[in-house]
Design a protein around this motif. Structure first.
Motif, PDB file in Angstrom:
ATOM      1  N   LYS A   2      -1.989  -2.372   1.161  1.00 56.86           N
ATOM      2  CA  LYS A   2      -1.287  -3.616   0.850  1.00 56.86           C
ATOM      3  C   LYS A   2      -2.158  -4.516  -0.006  1.00 56.86           C
ATOM      4  O   LYS A   2      -3.377  -4.522   0.131  1.00 56.86           O
ATOM      5  CB  LYS A   2      -0.924  -4.366   2.130  1.00 56.86           C
ATOM      6  CG  LYS A   2       0.217  -3.784   2.890  1.00 56.86           C
ATOM      7  CD  LYS A   2       0.586  -4.676   4.044  1.00 56.86           C
ATOM      8  CE  LYS A   2       1.755  -4.113   4.808  1.00 56.86           C
ATOM      9  NZ  LYS A   2       2.122  -4.959   5.937  1.00 56.86           N
ATOM     10  N   SER A  24       3.091  -3.391  -1.018  1.00 57.16           N
ATOM     11  CA  SER A  24       2.449  -2.096  -0.746  1.00 57.16           C
ATOM     12  C   SER A  24       2.468  -1.225  -1.995  1.00 57.16           C
ATOM     13  O   SER A  24       3.120  -1.550  -2.985  1.00 57.16           O
ATOM     14  CB  SER A  24       3.169  -1.383   0.394  1.00 57.16           C
ATOM     15  OG  SER A  24       4.403  -0.865  -0.076  1.00 57.16           O
ATOM     16  N   ASP A  25       1.775  -0.095  -1.896  1.00 58.60           N
ATOM     17  CA  ASP A  25       1.756   0.871  -3.003  1.00 58.60           C
ATOM     18  C   ASP A  25       3.163   1.382  -3.309  1.00 58.60           C
ATOM     19  O   ASP A  25       3.458   1.769  -4.434  1.00 58.60           O
ATOM     20  CB  ASP A  25       0.862   2.066  -2.657  1.00 58.60           C
ATOM     21  CG  ASP A  25      -0.605   1.676  -2.597  1.00 58.60           C
ATOM     22  OD1 ASP A  25      -0.972   0.626  -3.139  1.00 58.60           O
ATOM     23  OD2 ASP A  25      -1.382   2.436  -1.980  1.00 58.60           O
ATOM     24  N   GLN A  26       4.032   1.408  -2.302  1.00 60.37           N
ATOM     25  CA  GLN A  26       5.406   1.885  -2.482  1.00 60.37           C
ATOM     26  C   GLN A  26       6.341   0.751  -2.934  1.00 60.37           C
ATOM     27  O   GLN A  26       7.556   0.891  -2.887  1.00 60.37           O
ATOM     28  CB  GLN A  26       5.945   2.491  -1.181  1.00 60.37           C
ATOM     29  CG  GLN A  26       5.263   3.774  -0.754  1.00 60.37           C
ATOM     30  CD  GLN A  26       3.934   3.516  -0.044  1.00 60.37           C
ATOM     31  OE1 GLN A  26       3.760   2.515   0.635  1.00 60.37           O
ATOM     32  NE2 GLN A  26       2.982   4.413  -0.228  1.00 60.37           N
ATOM     33  N   ASN A  27       5.747  -0.369  -3.355  1.00 59.23           N
ATOM     34  CA  ASN A  27       6.519  -1.532  -3.821  1.00 59.23           C
ATOM     35  C   ASN A  27       7.440  -2.120  -2.761  1.00 59.23           C
ATOM     36  O   ASN A  27       8.513  -2.609  -3.063  1.00 59.23           O
ATOM     37  CB  ASN A  27       7.329  -1.201  -5.089  1.00 59.23           C
ATOM     38  CG  ASN A  27       6.437  -1.104  -6.301  1.00 59.23           C
ATOM     39  OD1 ASN A  27       5.389  -1.739  -6.357  1.00 59.23           O
ATOM     40  ND2 ASN A  27       6.833  -0.304  -7.254  1.00 59.23           N
ATOM     41  N   SER A  28       7.009  -2.068  -1.501  1.00 64.20           N
ATOM     42  CA  SER A  28       7.774  -2.785  -0.480  1.00 64.20           C
ATOM     43  C   SER A  28       7.103  -4.132  -0.266  1.00 64.20           C
ATOM     44  O   SER A  28       5.876  -4.232  -0.190  1.00 64.20           O
ATOM     45  CB  SER A  28       7.859  -1.983   0.814  1.00 64.20           C
ATOM     46  OG  SER A  28       6.609  -1.896   1.431  1.00 64.20           O
ATOM     47  N   GLN A  68       4.694  -6.627 -11.431  1.00 64.85           N
ATOM     48  CA  GLN A  68       4.342  -5.454 -12.233  1.00 64.85           C
ATOM     49  C   GLN A  68       4.126  -5.830 -13.701  1.00 64.85           C
ATOM     50  O   GLN A  68       3.506  -5.086 -14.440  1.00 64.85           O
ATOM     51  CB  GLN A  68       5.409  -4.378 -12.121  1.00 64.85           C
ATOM     52  CG  GLN A  68       5.468  -3.778 -10.739  1.00 64.85           C
ATOM     53  CD  GLN A  68       6.716  -2.951 -10.497  1.00 64.85           C
ATOM     54  OE1 GLN A  68       7.618  -2.920 -11.324  1.00 64.85           O
ATOM     55  NE2 GLN A  68       6.785  -2.319  -9.344  1.00 64.85           N
TER      56      GLN A  68
END
Length: 69
Positions: A2, A24-28, A68
């Protein structure tokens, strides 16, 4: 993993917001604080309320695009 973020001002079709939280890395996103610009300045929103949870979900694509970019 995170990463904390803080957006001091973001203009969206839903309003002008100040946001902080984690992504997070998963874009959550996990929003820890959300404020909206009102006529008298910043207003804290209750991130536990159902309306604000729904608003947060609608804001997610705008926030992710900002983070991003």
């Amino acid at each position: 993993m995170k990463q904390s973020f803080e957006i001091s001002r973001i203009h969206t079709p839903l309003g002008i917001f100040r946001v902080s939280g984690d992504v997070s890395d998963q874009n959550s996103l996990a929003i820890s604080q959300l404020e909206i610009m009102g006529t008298d300045g910043w207003l804290f929103l209750d991130i536990q309320s159902k309306k604000v949870v729904n608003l947060s979900k609608q804001l997610e694509p705008h926030l992710l695009a900002h983070l991003q970019g």
